[in-house]
Design a protein around this motif. Structure first.
Motif, short mmCIF file in Angstrom:
data_model
loop_
_atom_site.label_atom_id
_atom_site.label_comp_id
_atom_site.label_asym_id
_atom_site.label_seq_id
_atom_site.Cartn_x
_atom_site.Cartn_y
_atom_site.Cartn_z
N THR A 8 0.82 -1.21 0.00
CA THR A 8 0.00 0.00 0.00
C THR A 8 0.86 1.26 0.00
N ASP A 34 -2.19 -2.96 7.04
CA ASP A 34 -3.62 -2.72 7.15
C ASP A 34 -4.31 -3.26 5.90
N PRO A 35 -4.87 -4.49 5.98
CA PRO A 35 -5.51 -5.09 4.80
C PRO A 35 -6.64 -4.26 4.20
N GLN A 36 -7.30 -3.44 5.01
CA GLN A 36 -8.39 -2.62 4.47
C GLN A 36 -7.89 -1.67 3.39
N LYS A 37 -6.63 -1.23 3.52
CA LYS A 37 -6.08 -0.31 2.53
C LYS A 37 -5.72 -1.03 1.22
N GLN A 39 -7.85 -3.29 -0.18
CA GLN A 39 -9.09 -3.90 -0.66
C GLN A 39 -9.16 -3.92 -2.18
N ASP A 43 -10.02 -7.16 -4.48
CA ASP A 43 -11.10 -7.17 -5.46
C ASP A 43 -10.64 -7.69 -6.82
N ARG A 49 -3.01 -10.42 2.92
CA ARG A 49 -2.88 -10.86 4.32
C ARG A 49 -2.14 -9.80 5.13
N GLN A 50 -2.52 -9.72 6.40
CA GLN A 50 -1.87 -8.78 7.30
C GLN A 50 -0.48 -9.31 7.66
#
Length: 290
Positions: A8, A34-37, A39, A43, A49-50
Motif C-alpha cells: 500500500t 492494514d488489509p483494508q487499505k 481492498q 477485489d 494478508r496482514q
C-alpha cells in the motif's frame, strides 16, 4: 506465489500494479499492515494478508506458500530498519521461498555518508547469510526526493540547499516496472543488480535550470552552508538527528555516491527511463508520475 510487502506504499503499490500486467492475479499475494487499505487488490483476486515486520507470526501467515518474496525496505533508519528487514528475511526463508528480493539502493555501502545506504548494505549482508538465493534491486535515488528538496525553491524562485553532487534521480514508476520485470523473470539477477538508474546524473543547478524551462520563470540555485541547512530544518520542527541524516544526502552526493548512470534499467523497461524534466513537469502540473 509471489509475495510483495508494503503493497500500500508508493513503490509497493506500483510494483503490484505492474506485476499484474505480467502474471495472473492468483499468483500474487501482498503482505500489508492494514488489509483494508489493500481492498482494491483483493477485489482483483490478489491474496491480501496482514503482515508486520515486527510480528513474526503475522509474517509466517502472510508469506505462506511463497515462491518469491519481495521485501520493500521500510521507512526507518539505523538498527531498527535492519532489524525489521532481518525479520522479513528470516520469515521468507522459513516459508520456503526460492528467492528473496529486496529494494536496496544504488549507493548501498558500509561506509556511505548516507545512513540508509549503510542500512541497505547491512541488509544485503543478512540476505547473503540467509542461505536463500536473493536479488538486491540497487534502485536509483528516488526522483520524488529531489522534487521534495526543490519544491519550495521552485515556487519561490530560489532553490536553497547545501552543496551537492550529481545524482541519477530515478522515478518510482520506472523502478516499479523494473521490479515487476525481475519478479516475472525469476533468477534474472543473482545478488545485487547493477545500479537501476535514469539516463542522467543531475545536480540541483541542473534541476533549477530544468524548472525554469518548464515554468518559464527564473529559478536560481543558492548554496546554503551545511550547518545553516540543519538549523533551518530544526527550526521547522525536524529533529536534529533527522536533519543530520538528511544532510547526508548532500554529503554523499558530493562524494559521488549517487553519480553512476547505468543502462540496466532502460534494458529492463525496453525504453528510456523517465527524465527529471518529465518528473518535474508532472509534479508542477499537479499530476502523479506514471
Amino acid at each position: 506465489m509471489i509475495i510483495v510487502t508494503g503493497a500500500t506504499g508508493l513503490l509497493g503499490r506500483q510494483i503490484v500494479e505492474r506485476l499484474l500486467t505480467r502474471v495472473p492475479a492468483d499468483r500474487v499475494g501482498v503482505s500489508v499492515r492494514d488489509p483494508q487499505k489493500a481492498q482494491a487488490f483483493a477485489d482483483q483476486g490478489i491474496r491480501v494478508r496482514q503482515g508486520s515486520f515486527t510480528d513474526a507470526d503475522s509474517l509466517a501467515h502472510a508469506f505462506e506458500g511463497a515462491s518469491q518474496v519481495l521485501i520493500v525496505s521500510v521507512d526507518k533508519m539505523g538498527e531498527e530498519a535492519v532489524r525489521q528487514h532481518r525479520a522479513a528475511i528470516d520469515a521468507a526463508a522459513a516459508a520456503g521461498a526460492r528467492r528473496i528480493l529486496y529494494t536496496s539502493h544504488m549507493g548501498a555501502g558500509a561506509s556511505s555518508h548516507f545512513e540508509p545506504c549503510r542500512d541497505h548494505a547491512a541488509t544485503e549482508e543478512a540476505l547473503r547469510a540467509s542461505g536463500v538465493p536473493f536479488t538486491s534491486l540497487r534502485n536509483g535515488f528516488y526522483a520524488a526526493s529531489a522534487v521534495q528538496f526543490a519544491g519550495h525553491g521552485v515556487e519561490s524562485g530560489d532553490i536553497v540547499l547545501p552543496a551537492d553532487g550529481p545524482v541519477s534521480w530515478t522515478a518510482h514508476a520506472d523502478l516499479a516496472d523494473a521490479a515487476a520485470a525481475v519478479l516475472a523473470d525469476e533468477g534474472r539477477f543473482d545478488g545485487p543488480t547493477p545500479p537501476l538508474t535514469a539516463g542522467q546524473a543531475l545536480t540541483f543547478d541542473d534541476i533549477a535550470r530544468i524548472a525554469a524551462e518548464i515554468t518559464g520563470r527564473t529559478v536560481t540555485r543558492t548554496t546554503a552552508p551545511d550547518d545553516a541547512f540543519c538549523r533551518e530544518l530544526v527550526g521547522r520542527g525536524v529533529p536534529a538527528q533527522a536533519a543530520d541524516q538528511l544532510l547526508g544526502v548532500f554529503t554523499a552526493g558530493r562524494a559521488g555516491e549517487f553519480a553512476a548512470v547505468d543502462p540496466t534499467l532502460a534494458t529492463l523497461l525496453g525504453r528510456e527511463p523517465l527524465s527529471m524534466a518529465a518528473v518535474l513537469r508532472k509534479q508542477l502540473s499537479g499530476s502523479s508520475v506514471r
